[in-house]
Design an enzyme around this catalytic site. Structure first.
Site, PDB file in Angstrom:
ATOM      1  N   ALA A  47       5.626  29.460  78.338  1.00  0.00           N
ATOM      2  CA  ALA A  47       6.469  30.247  79.237  1.00  0.00           C
ATOM      3  C   ALA A  47       7.123  31.329  78.385  1.00  0.00           C
ATOM      4  CB  ALA A  47       7.525  29.350  79.863  1.00  0.00           C
ATOM      5  N   GLY A  99       3.975  25.940  78.239  1.00  0.00           N
ATOM      6  CA  GLY A  99       3.425  26.304  79.547  1.00  0.00           C
ATOM      7  C   GLY A  99       1.947  26.679  79.497  1.00  0.00           C
ATOM      8  N   GLU A 137       0.203  23.476  79.534  1.00  0.00           N
ATOM      9  CA  GLU A 137       0.428  22.935  80.889  1.00  0.00           C
ATOM     10  C   GLU A 137      -0.498  23.612  81.903  1.00  0.00           C
ATOM     11  OE1 GLU A 137       4.764  23.549  80.354  1.00  0.00           O
ATOM     12  OE2 GLU A 137       4.945  21.524  81.181  1.00  0.00           O
ATOM     13  N   GLU A 189       8.232  22.296  73.214  1.00  0.00           N
ATOM     14  CA  GLU A 189       9.512  22.632  73.852  1.00  0.00           C
ATOM     15  C   GLU A 189      10.726  22.000  73.187  1.00  0.00           C
ATOM     16  OE1 GLU A 189       6.719  21.991  75.486  1.00  0.00           O
ATOM     17  OE2 GLU A 189       6.508  23.321  77.217  1.00  0.00           O
TER      18      GLU A 189
HETATM   19  N1  CAA Z   1       7.480  33.706  74.888  1.00  0.00           N
HETATM   20  C1  CAA Z   1       7.768  34.974  74.590  1.00  0.00           C
HETATM   21  N2  CAA Z   1       7.248  35.644  73.546  1.00  0.00           N
HETATM   22  C2  CAA Z   1       6.376  34.974  72.759  1.00  0.00           C
HETATM   23  C3  CAA Z   1       6.029  33.644  73.011  1.00  0.00           C
HETATM   24  C4  CAA Z   1       6.602  32.989  74.139  1.00  0.00           C
HETATM   25  N3  CAA Z   1       6.309  31.724  74.473  1.00  0.00           N
HETATM   26  N4  CAA Z   1       5.156  33.239  72.052  1.00  0.00           N
HETATM   27  C5  CAA Z   1       4.972  34.304  71.249  1.00  0.00           C
HETATM   28  N5  CAA Z   1       5.705  35.350  71.675  1.00  0.00           N
HETATM   29  C6  CAA Z   1       5.806  36.692  71.074  1.00  0.00           C
HETATM   30  C7  CAA Z   1       6.629  36.635  69.777  1.00  0.00           C
HETATM   31  O1  CAA Z   1       8.017  36.674  70.054  1.00  0.00           O
HETATM   32  C8  CAA Z   1       6.122  37.876  69.084  1.00  0.00           C
HETATM   33  O2  CAA Z   1       6.781  38.991  69.652  1.00  0.00           O
HETATM   34  P1  CAA Z   1       7.363  40.174  68.699  1.00  0.00           P
HETATM   35  O3  CAA Z   1       6.120  40.789  68.101  1.00  0.00           O
HETATM   36  O4  CAA Z   1       8.072  41.059  69.665  1.00  0.00           O
HETATM   37  O5  CAA Z   1       8.232  39.502  67.666  1.00  0.00           O
HETATM   38  C9  CAA Z   1       4.639  37.949  69.492  1.00  0.00           C
HETATM   39  O6  CAA Z   1       4.518  37.141  70.668  1.00  0.00           O
HETATM   40  C10 CAA Z   1       3.706  37.381  68.436  1.00  0.00           C
HETATM   41  O7  CAA Z   1       4.160  36.071  68.112  1.00  0.00           O
HETATM   42  P2  CAA Z   1       4.548  35.611  66.615  1.00  0.00           P
HETATM   43  O8  CAA Z   1       4.982  36.787  65.809  1.00  0.00           O
HETATM   44  O9  CAA Z   1       5.502  34.468  66.734  1.00  0.00           O
HETATM   45  O10 CAA Z   1       3.115  35.124  66.110  1.00  0.00           O
HETATM   46  P3  CAA Z   1       2.814  34.022  64.992  1.00  0.00           P
HETATM   47  O11 CAA Z   1       1.361  34.133  64.706  1.00  0.00           O
HETATM   48  O12 CAA Z   1       3.773  34.133  63.854  1.00  0.00           O
HETATM   49  O13 CAA Z   1       3.117  32.622  65.712  1.00  0.00           O
HETATM   50  C11 CAA Z   1       3.050  31.035  67.543  1.00  0.00           C
HETATM   51  C12 CAA Z   1       2.341  32.210  66.818  1.00  0.00           C
HETATM   52  C13 CAA Z   1       3.035  29.808  66.644  1.00  0.00           C
HETATM   53  C14 CAA Z   1       2.255  30.772  68.816  1.00  0.00           C
HETATM   54  C15 CAA Z   1       4.490  31.453  67.864  1.00  0.00           C
HETATM   55  O14 CAA Z   1       4.473  32.706  68.533  1.00  0.00           O
HETATM   56  C16 CAA Z   1       5.239  30.480  68.715  1.00  0.00           C
HETATM   57  O15 CAA Z   1       5.678  29.446  68.255  1.00  0.00           O
HETATM   58  N6  CAA Z   1       5.444  30.817  70.029  1.00  0.00           N
HETATM   59  C17 CAA Z   1       6.227  30.030  70.927  1.00  0.00           C
HETATM   60  C18 CAA Z   1       5.518  28.761  71.354  1.00  0.00           C
HETATM   61  C19 CAA Z   1       6.418  27.935  72.251  1.00  0.00           C
HETATM   62  O16 CAA Z   1       7.467  27.466  71.857  1.00  0.00           O
HETATM   63  N7  CAA Z   1       5.965  27.755  73.511  1.00  0.00           N
HETATM   64  C20 CAA Z   1       6.718  26.995  74.480  1.00  0.00           C
HETATM   65  C21 CAA Z   1       7.538  27.942  75.318  1.00  0.00           C
HETATM   66  S1  CAA Z   1       8.695  27.100  76.351  1.00  0.00           S
HETATM   67  C22 CAA Z   1       7.817  26.565  77.701  1.00  0.00           C
HETATM   68  O17 CAA Z   1       6.619  26.770  77.791  1.00  0.00           O
HETATM   69  C23 CAA Z   1       8.662  25.892  78.741  1.00  0.00           C
HETATM   70  C24 CAA Z   1       7.954  25.229  79.847  1.00  0.00           C
HETATM   71  O18 CAA Z   1       7.260  24.229  79.661  1.00  0.00           O
HETATM   72  C25 CAA Z   1       8.197  25.664  81.200  1.00  0.00           C
END
Ligand code: CAA
Length: 259
Positions: free
Chosen positions: A66, A112, A115, A135
């Site tokens: 998400a 998400g 999911e 999460e």
């Molecule tokens: N939401 C918003 N932006 C996201 C994102 C997310 N879930 N995942 C990645 N991005 C964005 C980053 O913020 C980054 O943006 P900027 O360039 O503006 O900084 C861009 O995408 C590239 O990501 P990274 O620089 O972080 O790339 P990386 O290669 O260093 O890492 C990753 C990759 C491990 C996937 C890392 O991006 C990450 O951990 N992302 C989040 C994963 C996460 O926690 N997902 C769960 C979300 S909560 C959810 O899903 C709730 C639910 O169940 C309803």
């Protein structure tokens, strides 16, 4: 159909849907979820569509979750609403669709994103795929049915380990535990998904729909989804959530106080 955050096209009775927000690793914001909800309705109503393949744009991510930036200032009520609406209009709608959905996982499928893949009927992973429900490292729990569908697919023990450690597994491990049906080289991902739908396409559509409905009925645990929605919402009122999201946005490790 023209969308801002998706591309979609029908080829040989298969609807190809690509989540197209590559710069955010295809994270699911509100508009993308609305468009996905539309696509599911379209797939169900269009006789030309015999099956759907969902994938992510680019080679890095299927969907990285998400959109964290969008819900960073939500309260409990807004969090609960986010989960409830998403589950109803997208995740449950996909699972309950009469047309088979295949997730073609071409990179990160996190939160998400996993999911979404788990709501699909079949999952094919490319060999570069990385999957997890991270999460709890944001002070949250999965909110789009992840606690329920992961448990159904891999069993309670593995599900609790993956969710509570926020661990990420590769495609081989995911296939070993039953999270994905097949693992293939990235170059073969779409052709493998198509190969499966090409088989399904030859079978009787009403029987396919009845089979999906019956299999879903075997794991129908409404109370579990409701518990997840309420618990997900409550997380938004904690200091740990504020810390988890701030840490993600500031690209640092969170420090949780359990408050
Ligand atoms: N939401 C918003 N932006 C996201 C994102 C997310 N879930 N995942 C990645 N991005 C964005 C980053 O913020 C980054 O943006 P900027 O360039 O503006 O900084 C861009 O995408 C590239 O990501 P990274 O620089 O972080 O790339 P990386 O290669 O260093 O890492 C990753 C990759 C491990 C996937 C890392 O991006 C990450 O951990 N992302 C989040 C994963 C996460 O926690 N997902 C769960 C979300 S909560 C959810 O899903 C709730 C639910 O169940 C309803």
């Amino acid at each position: 159909m023209t969308y801002q955050n998706l591309t979609s096209e029908i080829k040989e009775n298969i609807l190809y849907v690509t989540i197209n927000r590559e710069k955010s690793l295809n994270a699911l914001n509100r508009d993308t979820l609305n468009e996905l909800a539309d696509v599911v309705v379209f797939a169900n109503e269009n006789n030309e569509v015999k099956g759907v393949i969902v994938t992510g744009a680019g080679e890095k991510a299927f969907v990285a979750g998400a959109d964290i930036k969008e819900f960073s200032d939500y309260n409990a009520k807004q969090g609960e609403e986010l989960a409830r609406k998403g589950q109803e209009h997208v995740f449950n709608a996909i699972e309950n669709s009469s047309k088979p959905f295949i997730a073609a996982i071409n990179g990160f499928a996190l939160g998400g994103g996993l999911e979404l893949a788990m709501a699909c009927h079949i999952r094919i992973a490319a060999d570069n795929a990385k999957m997890g429900l991270p999460e709890v490292s944001l002070g949250l729990i999965p909110g789009y049915g992840g606690t329920q569908r992961l448990t159904q697919l891999v069993g309670k023990g593995k599900a609790i380990e993956l969710i509570t450690t926020a661990g990420m597994i590769d495609a081989i491990e995911a296939e070993k535990i039953g999270l994905v049906n097949h693992t293939v080289p990235l170059a073969d991902l779409m052709s493998k998904a198509k190969e499966i739908l090409d088989l399904i396409k030859q079978r009787a559509p009403l029987a396919i729909a009845a089979a999906i409905k019956s299999v879903n009925a075997s794991v129908n645990a409404k109370e579990g989804y409701e518990t997840e929605i309420k618990s997900f919402g409550k997380c938004f009122n904690t200091a740990d959530f504020k810390e988890g999201v701030s840490a993600f946005l500031e690209k640092r490790k969170p420090i949780f106080d359990g408050k």
